[in-house]
Design an enzyme around this catalytic site. Structure first.
Site: not given
Ligand SMILES: [Zn+2]
Length: 491
Positions: A308, A286
């Protein structure tokens, strides 16, 4: 023009990346949410990413995590305990005045050396505290093991590792994503697709601290640690038309390589069903704008990944040892990769032998790496398994190109540049003036490699003419031999 390397050495270092067997957001997303878009599905706790502020963790959940004061004390205790290989410094203060502490780990902390530097940044988002916990563990692990673990030793001896466990202590203290001014720090950097504004006064104090840090310190690579997914994210983070699709930067191959180092060294990141190999291009996941990652690459000269490292943004504290265990090899291998892979070297002037703060470019890749202002060392991260044409240049000097085969290990390629005004005579004299033990070889090499096209052409003509004369001489001798063979040989 013919260009050859003057010095080209190979370093053979071990490169072992552990492939092991999944668990859960790049910087998290706050201004563009379209879970139904794309060809992957969103499910499970990884989707905490898209419900950030609503899921403000309870106070109960913070039990077992270091408070800001705890973290500060842990960092001070660390640099006392490991004073030989570390130092503590601050790059600024948060909105509420909390120091942004950094630990530097090196066998010569605080000194400038001809070595690459790496930085880890955690807790960019206040409600993603796993990174800060892991980073203090990382520092302690290196201190405890650098005399017995080869990887830790390599990092201490060959890298300057800077660790900023918490960029957003204010956000952490109120368990919220943004800083005390309610600004998302991972959207606060100058962006390539926005009117670029380097005016530091317009940035948040935490962002300003990072930008100043990179102005003063040359970093080769870095990573920020986030939570809410399990994936290694690489540039670009945004697209020009603000749509979502794969949009790679000029060093896409190198970035994919670095991201894979992290994901494949991780316990289960590479086994992700959502992200192939546990890696993703930011814009294809995104798009975001004003992120730290793209800014580092474009304006900071630093290859940054957004990692992440935990599906759950705020897991219960007892889970932290396991998450550390899952990420430890990845964190170490990523730091070590900046010396175990890529092309490294220094740039010198031939006339005086002084280090040149030159530029290094690789053919086919629109990106320039700067050599250090003082030591002139450069560190060019590249994907292995290819031949690269690496060119070093410096104002007032003739550029020089080397073809480098980059295998699994790093390659050292030093460049010695000739001043533009040097004549052949100056060149020969400068070689013999130097204290070199095998002057003939480099002299010859330089004679052929550093002279200009005209002299080279003249040499070729002379050689061809000599060959022609030699050929005539051989023919003449053969003829005489044939004539004499007709006569009986008297023995
Ligand atoms: Zn985040």
């Amino acid at each position: 023009m013919i260009n050859l390397r003057f010095v080209h050495r190979l370093l053979f270092l071990t490169a072992i990346y552990i492939f092991l067997p999944p668990t859960a957001a790049r910087g998290g997303h706050s201004d563009y949410i379209n879970p139904g878009y794309g060809n992957f599905s969103f499910h499970g706790i990884a989707r905490n990413l898209f419900a950030q502020e609503e899921l403000r963790p309870s106070l109960e959940l913070t039990r077992g995590y270091m408070t800001n004061d705890d973290l500060e004390k842990a960092m001070k205790d660390f640099t006392k305990r490991c004073s030989k290989i570390s130092r503590l410094y601050s790059i600024g203060k948060s909105v509420n005045g909390f120091p942004l502490w950094v630990i530097e780990i090196s066998d010569r902390p605080g000194e400038i050396e001809a070595e690459p530097a790496f930085k880890y940044i955690g807790n960019v988002h206040g409600d993603e505290p796993v990174g800060r916990e892991l980073l203090i563990r990382l520092a302690n692990w290196i201190c405890d093991n650098y005399k017995k673990d080869p990887l830790a030793q390599m990092i201490v001896e060959n890298v300057h590792l800077h660790i900023l466990p918490s960029l957003n202590p204010d956000g952490f203290s109120i368990r919220k994503r943004n800083n005390a001014n309610d600004v998302d720090l991972n959207r606060d950097f100058p962006d390539q697709f926005s009117p670029v504004n380097d005016d530091l006064s317009l940035r948040q104090p935490e962002t300003r601290a990072i930008m100043t840090w990179l102005r003063d310190t040359r970093f080769t690579a870095s990573a920020t640690l986030h939570g809410g997914a399990l994936v290694a994210n690489f540039p670009w983070d945004g697209t020009e038309d603000r749509r979502k699709y794969y949009y790679g930067c000029p060093d896409d191959e190198a970035y994919r390589f670095l991201a894979r180092i992290y994901s494949k060294s991780h316990r289960n990141m590479s086994l992700s069903k959502e992200f192939k190999e546990g890696i993703t291009n930011g814009a294809s996941w995104y798009p975001i704008y004003g992120g730290m990652q793209d800014w580092n690459y474009i304006y900071g000269g630093c290859f940054e990944l957004t990692l992440e490292i935990s599906d759950n943004k705020w897991p219960r504290a007892p889970e932290l040892p396991t998450i550390w265990d899952y990420n430890r090899k990845s964190m170490l291998n990523l730091v070590a990769s900046i010396v175990k892979t890529g092309v490294h070297g220094r740039i010198f002037s031939l006339d005086q032998g002084k280090p040149l703060p030159g530029l290094v470019v690789v053919k086919g890749i629109n990106y320039t790496v700067k050599a250090h202002q003082e030591y002139a060392d450069y560190h060019r991260l590249l994907a292995p398994g290819q031949i690269y044409e690496v060119t070093a240049s410096s104002p007032g000097y003739k550029p020089k190109t080397a073809s480098v085969w980059l295998g699994d290990n790093a390659v050292t390629a030093d460049f010695i540049l000739i001043p533009e005004e040097s004549s052949r005579g100056n060149l020969l004299r400068s070689n013999c003036d130097c204290d070199c033990k095998s002057c003939g070889q480099p002299l010859l090499a330089h004679f052929f490699t550093e002279t200009n096209n005209g002299i080279t052409l003249t040499l070729i003509v002379v050689v061809v003419f000599l060959c022609f004369l030699l050929q005539r001489r051989v023919r003449f001798n053969l003829l005489k031999q044939k004539q004499s063979s007709r006569r009986p040989i008297t023995v």
